[in-house]
Design an enzyme around this catalytic site. Structure first.
Site, short mmCIF file in Angstrom:
data_model
loop_
_atom_site.label_atom_id
_atom_site.label_comp_id
_atom_site.label_asym_id
_atom_site.label_seq_id
_atom_site.Cartn_x
_atom_site.Cartn_y
_atom_site.Cartn_z
N THR A 1 0.87 -1.18 0.00
CA THR A 1 0.00 0.00 0.00
C THR A 1 0.91 1.22 0.00
O THR A 1 1.95 1.22 0.65
CB THR A 1 -0.90 0.02 1.25
OG1 THR A 1 -1.65 -1.19 1.26
CG2 THR A 1 -1.86 1.19 1.24
N THR B 1 -3.67 0.61 -3.20
CA THR B 1 -3.32 -0.66 -2.56
C THR B 1 -3.70 -1.84 -3.44
O THR B 1 -4.64 -1.75 -4.24
CB THR B 1 -4.03 -0.80 -1.19
OG1 THR B 1 -3.57 -1.99 -0.54
CG2 THR B 1 -5.54 -0.88 -1.32
N ASN C 1 -3.94 -4.62 -1.56
CA ASN C 1 -4.31 -5.31 -0.32
C ASN C 1 -3.12 -6.04 0.30
O ASN C 1 -2.37 -5.43 1.02
CB ASN C 1 -5.52 -6.23 -0.50
CG ASN C 1 -6.15 -6.54 0.84
OD1 ASN C 1 -6.15 -5.70 1.74
ND2 ASN C 1 -6.68 -7.73 1.01
N ASP D 1 -11.55 -7.49 1.84
CA ASP D 1 -12.06 -6.35 2.61
C ASP D 1 -13.57 -6.44 2.84
O ASP D 1 -14.12 -5.68 3.64
CB ASP D 1 -11.70 -5.03 1.91
CG ASP D 1 -10.25 -4.63 2.12
OD1 ASP D 1 -9.67 -5.05 3.14
OD2 ASP D 1 -9.70 -3.91 1.28
N SER E 1 -13.07 -0.05 3.06
CA SER E 1 -11.62 0.11 3.05
C SER E 1 -11.22 0.94 4.26
O SER E 1 -11.97 1.81 4.70
CB SER E 1 -11.19 0.84 1.78
OG SER E 1 -9.82 1.15 1.85
N SER E 2 -10.03 0.65 4.78
CA SER E 2 -9.51 1.49 5.86
C SER E 2 -8.72 2.66 5.30
O SER E 2 -8.29 3.55 6.05
CB SER E 2 -8.59 0.68 6.78
OG SER E 2 -9.30 -0.37 7.36
N GLY F 1 -1.03 0.45 5.85
CA GLY F 1 -0.98 -0.43 7.03
C GLY F 1 -2.32 -0.99 7.44
O GLY F 1 -2.61 -1.10 8.64
O1 DON Z 1 -8.44 -1.00 1.85
C1 DON Z 1 -8.02 -1.53 2.87
O2 DON Z 1 -8.40 -1.24 3.99
C2 DON Z 1 -6.93 -2.56 2.74
N1 DON Z 1 -7.05 -3.20 1.47
C3 DON Z 1 -5.60 -1.89 2.92
C4 DON Z 1 -4.47 -2.86 2.90
C5 DON Z 1 -3.19 -2.30 3.38
O3 DON Z 1 -3.09 -1.15 3.75
C6 DON Z 1 -2.06 -3.23 3.41
N2 DON Z 1 -0.91 -2.62 3.89
N3 DON Z 1 0.01 -2.17 4.11
#
Ligand code: DON
Length: 286
Positions: free
Chosen positions: A97, A115, A117, A139, A168-169, A189
């Site tokens: 990401t 990202t 993921n 997700d 999504s975060s 993250g």
């Molecule tokens: O959208 C999301 O919340 C996740 N797909 C984000 C994944 C992520 O940040 C992985 N990391 N470093």
């Protein structure tokens, strides 16, 4: 390859090329020096510390100075760049990401997180393109109460459905004051993204910390499930003990996340940028 090219960069090959032997000699001597280093320093970075400064300009200049244009030099052993065992190549395998924050003099601001993921996403590449497909389906909540890769749970609201986007975060953020952007930030993250952005806003706006300090300050993260407080170990011990006394189950980790931020310079014109010291990002250009 980079070590050789950095040595080559110290001379003007075009000025040398009227005598091909000069070019061959100089490049070959550079190759020899780099291969001596390869033989000693290089190995799987999961097992050995590979010095980052093998490809520093300073080291390349010091090696290239050893090259005698009149005759071959005897390279008895490898060289040793500065901080050979302190500054080493990082493990890049878990990076998937990326966040960019940017702004320009015309008042355009961008906060962008992208990202796939998890590592290499779905591990599928569209043939002929090099484009890695994500595995963002994780997700969605597969079933109420079932955890995903990041330990998050969800309910019906985040169930899979045609044309529906998963939660999504990712939290690319622009904060405005009196209608004008003053801060753009975001992070990588997984679920910690949300809390990294929250903490950076608190540190920078509420605590008025300079951006570098706002990012450097030790972090903590709670995502409800699992019921634990992820916390960076560089908080002072008394804080940890105090939290434990209050009933927090601490999950102590060395560091997490990577947050990137740009702000309007509060003391004048232009911008201030800061990259998370935990990550590989850089703040440039203002
Ligand atoms: O959208 C999301 O919340 C996740 N797909 C984000 C994944 C992520 O940040 C992985 N990391 N470093």
């Amino acid at each position: 390859m980079i070590e050789i090219l950095k040595m080559v960069e110290t001379r003007d090959l075009n000025a040398m090329k009227s005598n091909a032997a000069d070019v061959i000699h100089f490049v070959a001597e550079s190759m020899k020096l780099a291969f001596a280093d390869r033989a000693y320093w290089l190995g799987d970075p999961d097992y050995v510390k590979v010095p980052k400064n093998l490809i520093s300009k300073k080291y390349a200049v010091s090696l290239a100075q050893k090259i005698d244009m009149e005759k071959v030099s005897l390279v008895k052993e490898h060289g040793t760049p500065d901080k050979a065992q302190e500054e080493v190549f990082p493990d890049l395998s878990k990076k998937h990401t990326t966040h960019f924050s940017t702004a320009d003099a015309d008042g355009n601001w961008v906060s962008c997180t992208a990202t796939i993921n998890t590592s290499f996403g779905s591990k599928v590449v569209i043939p002929g393109t090099g484009v890695v497909m994500n595995n963002e389906m994780d997700d969605f909540s597969a079933q109420p109460g079932a955890t995903n890769f990041f330990g998050l749970v969800g309910a019906e609201a985040n169930a899979v459905a045609p044309r529906k986007r998963p939660l999504s975060s990712m939290s690319p953020t622009i904060i405005s004051k009196d209608g004008e952007p003053i801060l753009a930030l975001g992070a990588a993250g997984g679920p910690t993204i949300i809390n990294q952005v929250v903490l950076t806003i608190i540190n920078s706006i509420d605590f008025k910390m300079p951006l570098d300090d706002a990012l450097k300050t030790p972090r903590f993260h709670h995502q409800w499930t699992p019921n634990e407080l992820k916390i960076e170990t560089n908080w002072v011990a008394s804080v940890m003990t105090d939290l434990e006394k209050r009933g927090h189950k601490l999950n102590k980790v060395n560091s997490f996340g990577a947050c990137q931020v740009i702000a309007k310079n509060p003391e004048g014109k232009g911008f201030i940028g800061a990259a998370d010291p935990r990550g590989l990002g850089k703040a440039i250009g203002w």
